[in-house]
Design a protein around this motif. Structure first.
Motif, PDB file in Angstrom:
ATOM      1  N   ARG A  63       0.839  -1.198   0.000  1.00 46.38           N
ATOM      2  CA  ARG A  63       0.000   0.000   0.000  1.00 46.38           C
ATOM      3  C   ARG A  63       0.867   1.239   0.000  1.00 46.38           C
ATOM      4  NH1 ARG A  63      -4.419  -1.840   4.544  1.00 46.38           N
ATOM      5  NH2 ARG A  63      -4.920  -3.752   3.465  1.00 46.38           N
ATOM      6  N   VAL A 111      -2.056  13.749  -4.415  1.00 48.38           N
ATOM      7  CA  VAL A 111      -2.208  13.891  -5.862  1.00 48.38           C
ATOM      8  C   VAL A 111      -1.447  15.118  -6.358  1.00 48.38           C
ATOM      9  CG1 VAL A 111      -3.915  14.359  -7.671  1.00 48.38           C
ATOM     10  CG2 VAL A 111      -4.380  12.627  -5.919  1.00 48.38           C
ATOM     11  N   GLN A 169      -3.364  11.406 -11.852  1.00 52.19           N
ATOM     12  CA  GLN A 169      -3.703  10.943 -10.501  1.00 52.19           C
ATOM     13  C   GLN A 169      -5.082  11.449 -10.083  1.00 52.19           C
ATOM     14  OE1 GLN A 169      -0.329  12.555  -8.443  1.00 52.19           O
ATOM     15  NE2 GLN A 169       0.942  10.734  -8.787  1.00 52.19           N
ATOM     16  N   ALA A 202      -7.724   9.420 -11.607  1.00 58.88           N
ATOM     17  CA  ALA A 202      -7.881   8.144 -10.897  1.00 58.88           C
ATOM     18  C   ALA A 202      -8.802   8.323  -9.690  1.00 58.88           C
ATOM     19  CB  ALA A 202      -6.520   7.594 -10.466  1.00 58.88           C
ATOM     20  N   CYS A 203      -8.680   9.456  -8.990  1.00 59.92           N
ATOM     21  CA  CYS A 203      -9.592   9.767  -7.880  1.00 59.92           C
ATOM     22  C   CYS A 203     -11.023   9.847  -8.395  1.00 59.92           C
ATOM     23  CB  CYS A 203      -9.222  11.090  -7.217  1.00 59.92           C
ATOM     24  SG  CYS A 203      -7.612  11.136  -6.411  1.00 59.92           S
ATOM     25  N   ILE A 222     -12.594   6.405  -9.124  1.00 57.30           N
ATOM     26  CA  ILE A 222     -13.026   5.708  -7.897  1.00 57.30           C
ATOM     27  C   ILE A 222     -14.323   6.323  -7.395  1.00 57.30           C
ATOM     28  CG2 ILE A 222     -12.470   5.267  -5.469  1.00 57.30           C
ATOM     29  CD1 ILE A 222      -9.474   5.206  -6.406  1.00 57.30           C
ATOM     30  N   HIS A 247      -5.986  16.297  -2.551  1.00 52.33           N
ATOM     31  CA  HIS A 247      -6.557  14.995  -2.903  1.00 52.33           C
ATOM     32  C   HIS A 247      -5.547  13.913  -2.540  1.00 52.33           C
ATOM     33  CE1 HIS A 247      -9.896  16.641  -5.331  1.00 52.33           C
ATOM     34  NE2 HIS A 247      -9.037  17.607  -5.582  1.00 52.33           N
ATOM     35  N   LEU A 295      -4.691   9.641  -2.666  1.00 53.84           N
ATOM     36  CA  LEU A 295      -4.962   8.409  -3.391  1.00 53.84           C
ATOM     37  C   LEU A 295      -4.244   7.262  -2.693  1.00 53.84           C
ATOM     38  CD1 LEU A 295      -6.433   7.609  -6.052  1.00 53.84           C
ATOM     39  CD2 LEU A 295      -4.286   8.064  -7.245  1.00 53.84           C
ATOM     40  N   LEU A 332      -2.896   3.559  -3.232  1.00 48.78           N
ATOM     41  CA  LEU A 332      -2.535   2.595  -4.269  1.00 48.78           C
ATOM     42  C   LEU A 332      -2.241   1.251  -3.629  1.00 48.78           C
ATOM     43  CD1 LEU A 332       0.020   4.833  -6.222  1.00 48.78           C
ATOM     44  CD2 LEU A 332      -2.435   4.606  -6.655  1.00 48.78           C
ATOM     45  N   GLN A 358      -2.003   0.200  -8.133  1.00 48.48           N
ATOM     46  CA  GLN A 358      -3.343   0.437  -8.665  1.00 48.48           C
ATOM     47  C   GLN A 358      -4.163   1.294  -7.704  1.00 48.48           C
ATOM     48  OE1 GLN A 358      -4.295  -0.589 -11.829  1.00 48.48           O
ATOM     49  NE2 GLN A 358      -2.097  -1.021 -11.836  1.00 48.48           N
ATOM     50  N   PRO A 359      -4.838   2.338  -8.211  1.00 49.71           N
ATOM     51  CA  PRO A 359      -5.671   3.174  -7.350  1.00 49.71           C
ATOM     52  C   PRO A 359      -6.882   2.392  -6.828  1.00 49.71           C
ATOM     53  CG  PRO A 359      -5.272   4.220  -9.495  1.00 49.71           C
ATOM     54  CD  PRO A 359      -4.784   2.819  -9.586  1.00 49.71           C
ATOM     55  N   THR A 406      -9.732   6.802  -2.299  1.00 49.75           N
ATOM     56  CA  THR A 406      -9.402   8.221  -2.396  1.00 49.75           C
ATOM     57  C   THR A 406     -10.166   9.029  -1.362  1.00 49.75           C
ATOM     58  OG1 THR A 406      -9.199  10.088  -3.939  1.00 49.75           O
ATOM     59  CG2 THR A 406     -11.207   8.741  -4.111  1.00 49.75           C
TER      60      THR A 406
END
Length: 147
Positions: A3, A8, A13, A16-17, A20, A49, A51, A53, A57-58, A61
């Motif tokens: 993890r 961000v 990025q 990606a938020c 989700i 923000h 994130l 991972l 991988q995201p 968030t």
């Protein structure tokens, strides 16, 4: 487990938020997109923000804005369905709180969906709203924690 919590820094990025949040809030919980996406959804100094991972991988968030009393307002906390067990939510919240501290906040406020109130209580938050209130058609309570 591998993890990683990141603050961000770029549009990829941030996107990606959004992905989700779209999955969790818009698709799963039926929150209208015009309510979910707002003026704080940009890269600037007024919003942080975060994130989470897992193996790059995201998977989760959240974001921080400044509340009216100068506290960190934690918002848009979302964990993908496949990652709602195993401590991912706790890891995300620890990362968000660390980010808040690094930006000088000493207290955090959040509006928790009522079904998640116990989760936040286990993290040290306590409810300050007298009764649940509606946000996007979902019952919420306001909670606070000293950082």
């Amino acid at each position: 487990m591998t993890r990683e919590i990141i603050e961000v820094q770029n549009q990829q990025q941030l996107d990606a938020c959004f992905a989700i949040r779209r999955k969790v809030f818009i698709e799963e919980q039926n929150v209208p997109e015009h309510i979910e996406i707002d003026d704080y959804d940009r890269l600037d100094s007024s919003t942080c923000h975060v994130l989470l991972l897992e193996k790059g991988q995201p998977v989760a968030t959240g974001r921080i804005t400044t509340y009216t009393d100068g506290s960190a307002k934690i918002q848009r906390v979302a964990v993908l369905p496949d990652y709602r067990k195993g401590g991912y939510g706790t890891s995300l919240m620890n990362g968000i709180e660390d980010c808040a501290r690094s930006h000088g906040y000493t207290r955090a406020i959040l509006d928790a969906q009522c079904h998640a109130e116990g989760f936040y209580e286990r993290l040290g938050y306590h409810t300050i709203s007298a009764e649940p209130f509606d946000d996007a058609g979902i019952p919420h309570v306001r909670m606070i924690k000293d950082l």
